[in-house]
Write a protein that holds these residues in place. Structure first.
Motif, PDB file in Angstrom:
ATOM      1  N   ALA A 165      36.666  22.979  39.947  1.00 45.62           N
ATOM      2  CA  ALA A 165      35.406  22.586  39.312  1.00 45.62           C
ATOM      3  C   ALA A 165      34.299  23.524  39.774  1.00 45.62           C
ATOM      4  O   ALA A 165      33.529  23.207  40.686  1.00 45.62           O
ATOM      5  N   ASP A 166      34.269  24.722  39.165  1.00 48.75           N
ATOM      6  CA  ASP A 166      33.231  25.721  39.435  1.00 48.75           C
ATOM      7  C   ASP A 166      33.287  26.281  40.859  1.00 48.75           C
ATOM      8  O   ASP A 166      32.271  26.744  41.368  1.00 48.75           O
ATOM      9  N   ASP A 167      34.446  26.240  41.472  1.00 52.27           N
ATOM     10  CA  ASP A 167      34.587  26.784  42.820  1.00 52.27           C
ATOM     11  C   ASP A 167      35.911  27.532  42.944  1.00 52.27           C
ATOM     12  O   ASP A 167      36.899  26.988  43.441  1.00 52.27           O
ATOM     13  N   PRO A 168      35.957  28.801  42.472  1.00 51.09           N
ATOM     14  CA  PRO A 168      37.199  29.572  42.573  1.00 51.09           C
ATOM     15  C   PRO A 168      37.692  29.748  43.999  1.00 51.09           C
ATOM     16  O   PRO A 168      38.849  30.117  44.206  1.00 51.09           O
ATOM     17  N   GLY A 169      36.837  29.472  44.977  1.00 48.32           N
ATOM     18  CA  GLY A 169      37.268  29.554  46.362  1.00 48.32           C
ATOM     19  C   GLY A 169      38.365  28.571  46.712  1.00 48.32           C
ATOM     20  O   GLY A 169      39.011  28.706  47.756  1.00 48.32           O
ATOM     21  N   LEU A 170      38.587  27.573  45.831  1.00 47.24           N
ATOM     22  CA  LEU A 170      39.640  26.591  46.062  1.00 47.24           C
ATOM     23  C   LEU A 170      40.958  26.958  45.393  1.00 47.24           C
ATOM     24  O   LEU A 170      41.925  26.195  45.501  1.00 47.24           O
ATOM     25  N   PHE A 171      41.012  28.083  44.685  1.00 45.28           N
ATOM     26  CA  PHE A 171      42.267  28.479  44.036  1.00 45.28           C
ATOM     27  C   PHE A 171      43.423  28.529  45.040  1.00 45.28           C
ATOM     28  O   PHE A 171      44.544  28.119  44.731  1.00 45.28           O
ATOM     29  N   ALA A 172      43.148  29.049  46.225  1.00 41.54           N
ATOM     30  CA  ALA A 172      44.217  29.198  47.207  1.00 41.54           C
ATOM     31  C   ALA A 172      44.790  27.848  47.597  1.00 41.54           C
ATOM     32  O   ALA A 172      46.015  27.653  47.623  1.00 41.54           O
ATOM     33  N   GLU A 173      43.902  26.875  47.895  1.00 43.07           N
ATOM     34  CA  GLU A 173      44.374  25.563  48.338  1.00 43.07           C
ATOM     35  C   GLU A 173      45.132  24.838  47.220  1.00 43.07           C
ATOM     36  O   GLU A 173      46.183  24.230  47.459  1.00 43.07           O
ATOM     37  N   HIS A 192      35.719  25.939  33.901  1.00 41.32           N
ATOM     38  CA  HIS A 192      35.274  25.673  35.269  1.00 41.32           C
ATOM     39  C   HIS A 192      35.968  26.567  36.291  1.00 41.32           C
ATOM     40  O   HIS A 192      35.813  26.358  37.498  1.00 41.32           O
ATOM     41  N   ASP A 193      36.715  27.557  35.823  1.00 47.26           N
ATOM     42  CA  ASP A 193      37.422  28.478  36.716  1.00 47.26           C
ATOM     43  C   ASP A 193      36.698  29.813  36.856  1.00 47.26           C
ATOM     44  O   ASP A 193      37.243  30.755  37.435  1.00 47.26           O
ATOM     45  N   HIS A 194      35.486  29.902  36.336  1.00 44.29           N
ATOM     46  CA  HIS A 194      34.796  31.193  36.248  1.00 44.29           C
ATOM     47  C   HIS A 194      34.056  31.517  37.542  1.00 44.29           C
ATOM     48  O   HIS A 194      33.763  30.660  38.375  1.00 44.29           O
ATOM     49  N   ASP A 195      33.725  32.815  37.680  1.00 46.52           N
ATOM     50  CA  ASP A 195      32.865  33.282  38.772  1.00 46.52           C
ATOM     51  C   ASP A 195      31.412  33.075  38.353  1.00 46.52           C
ATOM     52  O   ASP A 195      30.903  33.772  37.480  1.00 46.52           O
ATOM     53  N   ARG A 196      30.741  32.131  39.000  1.00 48.22           N
ATOM     54  CA  ARG A 196      29.397  31.735  38.559  1.00 48.22           C
ATOM     55  C   ARG A 196      28.367  32.857  38.687  1.00 48.22           C
ATOM     56  O   ARG A 196      27.400  32.894  37.937  1.00 48.22           O
ATOM     57  N   ASP A 197      28.576  33.738  39.636  1.00 48.46           N
ATOM     58  CA  ASP A 197      27.578  34.792  39.865  1.00 48.46           C
ATOM     59  C   ASP A 197      27.703  35.951  38.879  1.00 48.46           C
ATOM     60  O   ASP A 197      26.815  36.811  38.827  1.00 48.46           O
ATOM     61  N   GLU A 198      28.788  35.992  38.136  1.00 50.27           N
ATOM     62  CA  GLU A 198      28.972  37.060  37.153  1.00 50.27           C
ATOM     63  C   GLU A 198      28.286  36.684  35.841  1.00 50.27           C
ATOM     64  O   GLU A 198      28.432  35.562  35.355  1.00 50.27           O
ATOM     65  N   LYS A 199      27.571  37.602  35.246  1.00 49.64           N
ATOM     66  CA  LYS A 199      26.835  37.338  34.013  1.00 49.64           C
ATOM     67  C   LYS A 199      27.609  37.724  32.764  1.00 49.64           C
ATOM     68  O   LYS A 199      27.462  37.080  31.718  1.00 49.64           O
ATOM     69  N   ARG A 200      28.432  38.763  32.844  1.00 50.61           N
ATOM     70  CA  ARG A 200      29.145  39.252  31.670  1.00 50.61           C
ATOM     71  C   ARG A 200      30.464  38.503  31.506  1.00 50.61           C
ATOM     72  O   ARG A 200      31.192  38.276  32.487  1.00 50.61           O
TER      73      ARG A 200
END
Length: 512
Positions: A165-173, A192-200
């Motif tokens: 949910a908007d936190d790709p940092g949890l993909f590993a877990e 909800h799997d996207h990198d929020r800081d990326e604009k393109r």
């Protein structure tokens, strides 16, 4: 399946940016990795007729297993695993069928394949929206569905997007947990799997690709061609809609030119097919094929959609699209059970869970599995525990058949020898889902200084009108006493399920 630890970051394929230099061409070979070391050693033979793609063009290897592809604007190169072969898996059981491209001078990529016997009949697990917010909800995924899937005989599994949910940092877990099931596991990109800081839009999936590979890809198993599609498109304001690009549509068309007509084609995506703004082009590519099926998540309901001419489909028969049940239900909402896991009922009143799709040749059937419930738990029956005889003619038996559709037959009978009475499909809210939602105001309060939603679970959205509800009238001649109602349903795959409910009838002078 042969396991081979194959970690991209230590194999010289370091992901350091999207895209390659203009007019660059890559070459390589698909080979039979006889010593299983992931390296093309002489005299390991090349394999002919294997599809390799850059996400747009698709080529087949020549007699020596060689391939060549342009990679302008490409993010990855991947092999399309053919039937009766396997690719290597990483420690999380994620197939390593790809190479991510970086800005450099790499000009040759080899793909190892291994012989693997595949049955004509096999099953696949499909998880919709695991959607974990923090490690607490990662644990919900593991205890609610993953643990019961361990020991499955499924050939592989697929997560249909919104893995987090908007936190790709949890993909590993999440990946490490699902990997405990012990079967190959493919993944689809969700909004909800996207990198929020990326604009393109083209950069939104960087972290996803590092973990799972390209978001659009394909592979084959048995008599089935599976195509994974990223159909989430973000604009520069961060809003998204369902879209397939020209490159993706070309990829589907180019790949299917190599797929025999008798094979079943399965499209896997996150947002439902009918919401894609470029779906007409996709329909044109598919509509002359007799054997197609597609599956998505995203909606947090379970809906069987039959895409027909009114929806733009021009094929002879409607196309079946399954909006899959979600593992997180309605976002892990609601009251916690005795194990600390929320009931997570979906908005249409069906329990959270997943699908088991059984493929046999180019045919298939779908079975819904409720999380931590028996396999035959396929419906809820609603009827008062007690009612007076003079209420019989105004009382309906209401049933939620969790995976039901317009092609389901639903009927009921009273007692063990009563005649079967057809039930009518109705569009209504599941009453128990509504009752649970009405408890939500309690969660606005505090208990000993702690917000009750921390104690009891998140508040639910207002329930949706369910697409799988049926109702029937009770016979008005029932005598006073205890009775049972049995509901029987047969679905579009000729699978039959039954449910029971016991109730009491009082005489007309009885007062509640």
């Amino acid at each position: 399946m042969i396991r081979l630890i194959f970690i991209l970051f230590f194999a010289g394929i370091v992901f350091s940016g999207y895209g390659t230099s203009k007019n660059e061409v890559l070459t390589g070979r698909v080979f039979l990795d006889e010593n299983k070391n992931g390296i093309h050693d002489n005299p390991e033979p090349g394999i002919s007729g294997i599809c390799v793609s850059n996400g747009n063009e698709v080529v087949q290897t020549d007699a020596a297993g060689n391939w060549e592809l342009p990679v302008e604007n490409a993010n990855s190169i991947f092999v399309i695993k053919p039937s009766n072969y396997a690719v290597s898996l990483n420690p999380e059981n994620i197939p390593q069928h790809f190479h991510l491209l970086h800005e450099g001078n790499q000009t040759s990529i080899d793909f190892p394949l291994y012989p693997a016997e595949e049955e004509n009949k096999f099953s696949v697990l499909f998880f919709g929206d695991t959607q974990a917010r923090g490690l607490r909800e990662v644990n919900f995924i593991l205890h609610d569905v993953v643990e019961e899937c361990m020991g499955t005989n499924a050939a592989f599994g697929v997560s249909l997007g919104d893995i987090v949910a908007d936190d790709p940092g949890l993909f590993a877990e999440v990946s490490q947990g699902i990997g405990q099931i012990g079967i190959p596991w493919y993944n689809i990109f969700g909004n909800h799997d996207h990198d929020r800081d990326e604009k393109r839009n083209e950069n939104k999936g960087k972290t996803f690709s590092k973990f799972f590979g390209p978001a659009t890809y394909a592979f084959e198993y048995g008599q089935v061609a599976f195509i994974g599609l990223n159909n989430v498109f973000f604009n520069e304001t961060g809003k998204y809609h369902a879209h397939l690009s020209d490159d993706q549509l070309s990829f589907v068309e180019n790949y299917l030119s190599f797929v025999p007509e008798e094979k079943l084609v399965v499209l896997m995506m996150h947002i439902p097919l009918v919401r894609i703004d470029t779906r007409d082009r996709l329909y044109e590519i598919l509509q002359n094929r007799k054997h197609t099926f597609s599956i998505s998540g995203h909606v947090h309901e379970q809906i069987q959609v039959f895409v027909d001419e009114e929806m733009g489909w021009k094929g002879n028969e409607p196309h079946h699209h399954l909006i899959n049940a979600t593992v997180c239900g309605s976002w892990w909402c609601g009251l916690n059970d005795e194990t600390g896991i929320p009931h997570a009922t979906m908005n249409d009143g069906a329990p959270n869970g997943y699908s088991i799709v059984i493929f046999e040749g180019n045919d298939y059937s779908v079975r819904f599995k409720a999380a931590r419930r028996p396999a035959d738990y396929q419906m809820n029956i609603y009827l008062p525990d007690e009612l007076a005889q003079n209420e019989l003619d105004t009382t309906n038996v209401l049933v939620n058949v969790f995976a039901g559709s317009s092609r389901s037959k639903v009927e009921m009978r009273i007692g063990k020898t009563g005649k079967w009475i057809p039930m009518q499909q109705v569009k209504t809210i599941d009453p128990e889902c509504l009752r649970m939602h009405q408890l939500s105001p309690v969660l606005d309060k505090e208990f000993e200084g702690q917000a009750l939603d921390d104690v009891l679970g998140y508040k639910m959205d207002y329930p949706s009108v369910s697409t799988h509800m049926w109702q029937g009238k009770l016979p008005d001649e029932l005598r006073a006493g205890t009775h049972s109602v049995t509901v029987r349903t047969t679905d579009m795959f000729n699978q039959t399920w039954t449910g029971h409910r016991i109730f009491r009838v009082k005489n007309e002078n009885w007062k509640k």
